[in-house]
Design an enzyme around this catalytic site. Structure first.
Site, PDB file in Angstrom:
ATOM      1  N   THR A  79       0.822  -1.208   0.000  1.00  0.00           N
ATOM      2  CA  THR A  79       0.000   0.000   0.000  1.00  0.00           C
ATOM      3  C   THR A  79       0.862   1.266   0.000  1.00  0.00           C
ATOM      4  OG1 THR A  79      -1.621  -1.232   1.276  1.00  0.00           O
ATOM      5  CG2 THR A  79      -1.887   1.148   1.249  1.00  0.00           C
ATOM      6  N   THR A 105     -10.184  -4.593   0.508  1.00  0.00           N
ATOM      7  CA  THR A 105     -11.382  -4.256   1.292  1.00  0.00           C
ATOM      8  C   THR A 105     -12.539  -5.178   0.878  1.00  0.00           C
ATOM      9  OG1 THR A 105     -12.283  -2.693  -0.319  1.00  0.00           O
ATOM     10  CG2 THR A 105     -10.712  -1.792   1.301  1.00  0.00           C
ATOM     11  N   SER A 120      -6.280   0.011  -2.685  1.00  0.00           N
ATOM     12  CA  SER A 120      -7.163  -0.843  -3.492  1.00  0.00           C
ATOM     13  C   SER A 120      -6.630  -0.990  -4.913  1.00  0.00           C
ATOM     14  CB  SER A 120      -8.578  -0.255  -3.536  1.00  0.00           C
ATOM     15  OG  SER A 120      -9.114  -0.205  -2.233  1.00  0.00           O
ATOM     16  N   GLY A 147     -23.482  -2.457  29.761  1.00  0.00           N
ATOM     17  CA  GLY A 147     -22.541  -1.354  29.987  1.00  0.00           C
ATOM     18  C   GLY A 147     -21.112  -1.840  30.149  1.00  0.00           C
ATOM     19  N   GLU A 189      -6.247  -6.415   3.366  1.00  0.00           N
ATOM     20  CA  GLU A 189      -6.205  -7.650   2.556  1.00  0.00           C
ATOM     21  C   GLU A 189      -7.178  -7.571   1.386  1.00  0.00           C
ATOM     22  OE1 GLU A 189      -3.851  -9.628   3.839  1.00  0.00           O
ATOM     23  OE2 GLU A 189      -4.026 -10.989   2.142  1.00  0.00           O
TER      24      GLU A 189
END
Ligand SMILES: Cc1cc2nc3c(=O)[nH]c(=O)nc-3n(C[C@H](O)[C@H](O)[C@H](O)COP(=O)(O)OP(=O)(O)OC[C@H]3O[C@@H](n4cnc5c(N)ncnc54)[C@H](O)[C@@H]3O)c2cc1C
Length: 375
Positions: A123, A359, A129, A334, A357
């Site tokens: 990347t 999207t 992508s 909670g 990996e």
């Protein structure tokens, strides 16, 4: 993994014991202190986990894709960051598949012995992508190659010794390069501050006139995209198992908590609406596990349909991780919103499994392409 044969069941039992004894007790602190899993990585050498997929003649465990997914699921069940930290040593299987014997002899023993760790560098700041738009350049020099560019979001950035870097070698072609953290021209960005996976370091890897000898090129300088495609097919299954492990861990926690917590004079597990949620969580986990198992079978058999089923497994397991962890937080009321309970960390860790990996939108594009081609 569903319906495992005896050899894998024994292996799963050993990894589960390791995960419960060595990984789980450290998980909350790794997340809180944002430290990589140094101790668990070292302890995992006893089971040979960093070397699991490597061939036995190179000191590895010779574990097939089932074994890799079993290990990944069992560790991620208690700590997603540790599972990633240990399994990232498997990236250098690319050297076994596409490298020379000298490269294998140099790099693989460092992975199997735990002497070094590794990382993918795909990347870039302008995009993940559209990998084919990568702008990091590798230019031939008299003695080898000169690399320039920045790789973004690199898991193990600064922690790993070896980086498998995807770089443009000509206008339309790419190569894969073995870059060492001590090479001249290599530096790292500041550690990213992340929503989850905080025990897994992430940073930029910056290459400025990084000079590499020819021996650091992996295979053919024009076939990097093909090599990455083959490597990503396998890592997609491993990362599906990682996401599945997060989902399974959250289901475990929800089962325990709903059995113990009482409201209106009885365990909340007795309420039909709670049981319905738990059933839906179990359906997602089991469905993801079955699809992943099928994809592993196809990959091991060398069936080209493995590509379609790996993308389906990636989407199903990561969507299961997000949905099941969210419901597990809901079922803790909670308390689920507090750092004191593991489901809070699991929900934060789950999100990235839908992003990295490839999207889940990109996976869906790939699935649609494959199914249209089958008409
Ligand atoms: C914690 C973490 C660790 C990571 N580790 C690594 C690593 O070790 N090595 C590495 O190389 N990378 C790593 N990555 C990067 C990761 O793989 C990318 O973030 C991912 O591929 C998406 O790329 P991007 O962030 O550039 O988003 P973009 O590609 O800009 O996408 C943005 C959005 O647009 C959507 N989109 C893009 N194109 C299309 C399309 N054609 N159709 C429909 N939707 C589309 C995407 O699905 C996404 O929702 C990591 C990321 C994170 C967060």
């Amino acid at each position: 993994m569903a319906h495992l044969e005896a050899e894998y069941r024994d292996f799963r039992a050993s990894v589960r014991r390791f995960a419960n004894e060595e990984v789980a007790p450290r998980a909350a602190a790794l997340d809180r202190e944002q430290n990589p899993p140094v101790e668990a990585h070292a302890a995992s050498l006893r089971l040979g986990l960093p070397g699991l997929p490597y061939p036995e003649h190179l000191g590895g465990g010779g574990g097939d894709m089932f074994a890799q997914c079993v290990a990944m699921e069992e560790i991620a069940r208690v700590c997603a960051s540790t599972a990633l930290g240990i399994s990232s040593s498997w990236i250098m299987m690319a050297v076994v598949n596409f490298g020379t014997e000298d490269q294998q002899r140099e790099i693989v023993p460092q992975m199997t012995s735990g002497a070094a760790r590794c990382a993918w560098g795909l990347t870039e700041p302008k995009g993940g992508s559209d990998l084919m738009a990568a702008s990091t350049k590798a230019v031939r020099s008299a003695d080898g190659w000169v690399l320039n560019g920045t790789k973004r979001f690199i898991t193990n950035g600064g922690w790993a010794e070896w980086y498998l870097v995807f770089a443009r070698t000509s206008e339309k072609r790419f190569g894969l390069f073995l870059v060492h953290k001590n090479d001249a021209g290599v530096s790292f960005g500041a550690p990213e501050k992340k929503m989850g996976m905080r025990g897994s370091p992430t940073s930029d890897v910056i290459l400025e006139n990084c000079v590499l000898p020819e021996s650091r090129l992996l295979g053919d300088p024009e076939r990097g995209a093909e090599y990455i495609g083959a490597a990503l097919l396998k890592s997609r299954l491993q990362m599906s198992a990682h996401a599945l492990g997060i989902a399974a861990g959250a289901l475990d926690a929800a089962l325990r908590y709903t059995s113990e917590r009482e409201q209106f004079g009885q365990a909340i597990a007795k309420f039909q609406m709670v049981r319905g949620m738990v059933a839906d969580m179990a359906i997602k986990v089991e469905a993801g596990r079955s699809v992943l198992r099928h994809a592993c079978e196809l990959l091991i058999a060398g069936d080209p349909e493995a590509k379609l089923h790996a993308s389906i497994a990636k989407v199903m397991c990561s969507d299961a991780a997000m949905a099941v962890t969210t419901d597990a937080v809901q079922l803790h009321g909670g308390y689920g919103y507090l750092e004191d309970y593991a489901v809070e960390r699991m929900m934060r860790d789950a999100k990235v499994t839908q992003i990295w990996e490839g999207t889940n939108q990109i996976q869906r594009l790939m699935i649609a392409k494959e199914v249209y081609e089958q008409i």
